[in-house]
Design a protein around this motif. Structure first.
Motif, short mmCIF file in Angstrom:
data_model
loop_
_atom_site.label_atom_id
_atom_site.label_comp_id
_atom_site.label_asym_id
_atom_site.label_seq_id
_atom_site.Cartn_x
_atom_site.Cartn_y
_atom_site.Cartn_z
N GLU A 82 0.83 -1.19 0.00
CA GLU A 82 0.00 0.00 0.00
C GLU A 82 0.87 1.25 0.00
OE1 GLU A 82 -2.74 -0.08 3.20
OE2 GLU A 82 -3.79 -1.87 2.52
N LEU A 83 0.29 2.35 -0.49
CA LEU A 83 1.03 3.61 -0.50
C LEU A 83 1.32 4.06 0.93
CD1 LEU A 83 -0.92 5.61 -3.24
CD2 LEU A 83 1.27 4.45 -3.48
N PRO A 84 2.52 4.58 1.18
CA PRO A 84 2.83 5.10 2.52
C PRO A 84 2.01 6.33 2.84
CG PRO A 84 4.63 5.53 1.00
CD PRO A 84 3.67 4.67 0.27
N ASP A 85 2.05 6.74 4.11
CA ASP A 85 1.18 7.83 4.58
C ASP A 85 1.37 9.14 3.83
OD1 ASP A 85 0.12 6.13 6.43
OD2 ASP A 85 1.34 6.84 8.11
N GLY A 86 2.58 9.40 3.37
CA GLY A 86 2.84 10.70 2.76
C GLY A 86 2.54 10.78 1.28
N VAL A 87 2.05 9.67 0.68
CA VAL A 87 1.80 9.63 -0.76
C VAL A 87 0.33 9.34 -1.01
CG1 VAL A 87 2.45 8.54 -2.95
CG2 VAL A 87 4.15 8.76 -1.12
N ARG A 88 -0.30 10.18 -1.82
CA ARG A 88 -1.72 10.00 -2.11
C ARG A 88 -1.99 10.20 -3.60
NH1 ARG A 88 -4.95 8.10 2.04
NH2 ARG A 88 -6.59 8.55 0.53
N GLY A 118 2.74 30.78 -7.15
CA GLY A 118 3.85 30.29 -6.34
C GLY A 118 4.23 28.85 -6.61
N VAL A 119 3.59 28.20 -7.59
CA VAL A 119 3.92 26.81 -7.91
C VAL A 119 5.21 26.78 -8.72
CG1 VAL A 119 3.17 24.72 -9.10
CG2 VAL A 119 1.49 26.15 -7.89
N GLU A 120 6.14 25.92 -8.32
CA GLU A 120 7.38 25.71 -9.05
C GLU A 120 7.14 24.59 -10.06
OE1 GLU A 120 12.03 24.39 -8.12
OE2 GLU A 120 10.72 25.10 -6.49
N VAL A 121 7.20 24.94 -11.34
CA VAL A 121 6.85 23.98 -12.40
C VAL A 121 8.12 23.49 -13.08
CG1 VAL A 121 5.59 23.64 -14.55
CG2 VAL A 121 4.64 25.13 -12.77
N HIS A 122 8.25 22.16 -13.18
CA HIS A 122 9.37 21.54 -13.88
C HIS A 122 8.81 20.62 -14.95
CE1 HIS A 122 12.71 22.66 -11.06
NE2 HIS A 122 11.66 22.84 -10.26
N THR A 123 9.04 20.97 -16.22
CA THR A 123 8.65 20.07 -17.31
C THR A 123 9.87 19.26 -17.74
OG1 THR A 123 9.03 21.90 -18.86
CG2 THR A 123 6.77 21.53 -18.13
N GLU A 124 9.61 18.21 -18.55
CA GLU A 124 10.66 17.26 -18.93
C GLU A 124 11.44 16.81 -17.68
OE1 GLU A 124 12.25 17.95 -23.18
OE2 GLU A 124 12.05 19.96 -22.32
N CYS A 125 10.67 16.53 -16.66
CA CYS A 125 11.23 16.19 -15.35
C CYS A 125 10.61 14.88 -14.89
CB CYS A 125 10.93 17.32 -14.35
SG CYS A 125 11.41 16.95 -12.65
N ARG A 126 11.40 13.83 -14.81
CA ARG A 126 10.89 12.52 -14.41
C ARG A 126 11.30 12.18 -12.99
NH1 ARG A 126 12.51 7.15 -14.53
NH2 ARG A 126 14.53 7.68 -15.47
N VAL A 127 10.33 11.82 -12.19
CA VAL A 127 10.61 11.33 -10.84
C VAL A 127 10.94 9.85 -10.96
CG1 VAL A 127 9.72 10.96 -8.52
CG2 VAL A 127 9.10 13.04 -9.78
N ARG A 128 12.14 9.48 -10.52
CA ARG A 128 12.61 8.11 -10.68
C ARG A 128 12.20 7.22 -9.52
NH1 ARG A 128 18.85 7.89 -11.52
NH2 ARG A 128 18.77 8.68 -9.35
N ARG A 129 12.11 7.80 -8.32
CA ARG A 129 11.88 6.96 -7.14
C ARG A 129 11.38 7.82 -6.00
NH1 ARG A 129 16.60 4.18 -3.50
NH2 ARG A 129 15.27 2.95 -2.13
N LEU A 130 10.51 7.23 -5.18
CA LEU A 130 10.11 7.83 -3.91
C LEU A 130 10.66 6.95 -2.80
CD1 LEU A 130 6.35 8.64 -4.65
CD2 LEU A 130 8.28 10.23 -4.72
N ARG A 131 11.24 7.55 -1.79
CA ARG A 131 11.80 6.75 -0.70
C ARG A 131 11.55 7.47 0.63
NH1 ARG A 131 16.70 9.15 0.62
NH2 ARG A 131 17.76 10.33 -1.03
N GLY A 132 12.03 6.85 1.68
CA GLY A 132 11.79 7.38 3.02
C GLY A 132 10.62 6.69 3.67
N PRO A 133 10.51 6.77 5.00
CA PRO A 133 9.43 6.05 5.70
C PRO A 133 8.03 6.48 5.28
CG PRO A 133 10.57 7.60 7.17
CD PRO A 133 11.39 7.51 5.93
N ARG A 134 7.87 7.71 4.82
CA ARG A 134 6.56 8.18 4.37
C ARG A 134 6.49 8.32 2.85
NH1 ARG A 134 5.00 12.94 5.55
NH2 ARG A 134 2.80 12.41 5.81
N GLY A 135 7.57 7.96 2.16
CA GLY A 135 7.60 8.03 0.71
C GLY A 135 7.67 9.43 0.15
#
Length: 416
Positions: free
Chosen positions: A113-119, A193-210
């Motif tokens: 299941e998804l960790p608490d910090g990821v929805r 105030g949103v920081e926008v990054h295009t052509e930006c791939r998230v490779r991995r989520l880690r940490g106890p809450r993801g």
């Protein structure tokens, strides 16, 4: 218990069908998996932003058996079996099971299941959980720059979060907007105030809450909250297990029949003529056609040709109940509202005529695409005065008057 029509799914398509069919005298039972009253999913970002309470986006007049999950369809006995042990017989079964969020494998192959910090951002429970977790100054990463991602990022920013939006593609809302229109939406988000990054791939989520995001370029982002807005896919598991024909979605014909003539499918889960629309407008149109078909044989579903409205959250959201064709109109709300409309095929093919007007000061942009002598698509941002006339012209699919200069299509009355 037996009902003439049993609908599995209490989203926009399922509830619209129930309302229309009941108005025409049919006996309809709707099974809704969520415990909440049926609601307009398009407006979830308004709840997340704190602008509306959940009760405001509830769909009126839609009695539903809530918290009932269908687990099996017995086609021989014409019976739906539910997780609570109950069963209901049907004369006609309608699958309006919708779609599931795409959850990319960012947490590793052994993640459960998804960790608490990821929805994800798809249901009322997702929305309420995000609203409870966000606070002024919280750091949020939104993965996905489509409609859901843009809506979530805007809503979180309005709640005071520090938001970074990561989009793998070249521009925001690639499926709906061309490059110039996408740039205006980006500018609007950045103004919030949103920081926008295009052509930006998230490779991995880690940490106890993801909530530690590793980017493909090696950068690491530490956040308090991660929102997955990576798209959706048709929810077809129930249909597959029942032995129905499924490709990308549940395959239906012009009468919205599946491979079993006693079972129909509508909305995000349905595939008609090789296409899954994934838009609210076609779902509402299918529901209306099917309600008439089940109560008085004759209507057929030709595919989406009428005007559809899919709303980026804001004051125009109520317009979402209009009849469809593949168009989007709405408002990205904020300190400076940004109205936009998209219809048809806004990306031209070789040989198409393209007419564009841009006003950087007013953040206004209009573009229409004409193929031979027909209006086939367009984008309007900042000033929607011409959208009504353009939509009617596109909807009718009739030749444009030969004496009308194409530039006049972008005047306030659509050239007419």
């Amino acid at each position: 218990m037996t009902s003439d029509i049993v609908v599995i799914g209490a989203g926009l398509a399922g509830t619209r069908l129930a309302v229309r069919a009941r108005q025409l005298g049919a006996d309809v039972t709707v099974l809704g998996e969520e415990p909440h009253a049926p609601y307009n999913r398009v407006l979830l970002a308004e709840v997340l932003a704190g602008r509306y309470g959940p009760e405001v986006i509830a769909l009126p007049g839609t009695p539903v058996r809530r918290g009932i999950r269908a687990v099996r369809v017995d086609r021989t006995a014409r019976t739906v079996h539910c997780a609570d042990g109950g069963a209901i017989g049907y004369g006609t079964l309608v699958l309006a099971t919708g779609s599931n969020p795409v959850l990319p494998p960012l947490l590793g192959p052994d993640a459960g299941e998804l960790p608490d910090g990821v929805r994800p951002f798809r249901t009322m429970d997702d929305c309420l959980a995000l609203a409870a977790a966000v606070r002024p100054g919280a750091r949020a990463v939104v993965i996905g720059g489509g409609l859901l991602g843009v809506s979530a990022a805007r809503a979180l920013a309005e709640r005071g979060a520090e938001v970074l939006l990561a989009q793998q593609g070249e521009r925001l809302m690639e499926r709906q907007l061309d490059a110039a229109a996408g740039a205006l939406v980006r500018a609007h988000l950045e103004e919030l105030g949103v920081e926008v990054h295009t052509e930006c791939r998230v490779r991995r989520l880690r940490g106890p809450r993801g909530t530690t995001a590793e980017l493909a370029d090696g950068h690491v982002l530490d956040a308090d909250l991660v929102v997955l807005a990576c798209g959706v896919r048709p929810r077809t598991g129930l249909a597959r297990s029942a032995g129905l024909l499924v490709r990308d979605g549940i395959v239906v014909d012009d009468e919205l029949r599946t491979s079993d003539p006693d079972i129909r499918a509508i909305g995000d889960c349905a595939e008609h003529a090789g296409r899954v629309y994934g838009l609210a407008g076609p779902a509402l149109e299918q529901a209306d056609v099917l309600a008439r078909s089940l109560t008085s044989p004759g209507p057929r579903y030709p595919g989406t040709r009428a005007l559809t409205r899919l709303t980026l959250p804001g004051p125009l959201a109520a317009a979402h109940d209009a009849p469809p064709r593949q168009s989007r109109t709405g408002t990205v709300a904020g300190s400076r509202p940004l109205d936009l409309a998209v219809f048809g095929q806004p990306d031209p093919l070789p040989g198409d005529d393209v007419v564009q007007l841009a006003d950087a000061t007013r953040r206004a942009y209009r573009k229409v695409v004409v193929r031979e002598d027909r209006l086939v698509g367009g984008v309007l941002i900042g000033d929607l005065a011409a959208v009504g006339a353009l939509a009617r012209t596109w909807e009718s699919d009739e030749p444009l008057p030969s004496a009308t200069p194409l530039l006049h299509l972008l005047t306030a009355d659509g050239g007419f």
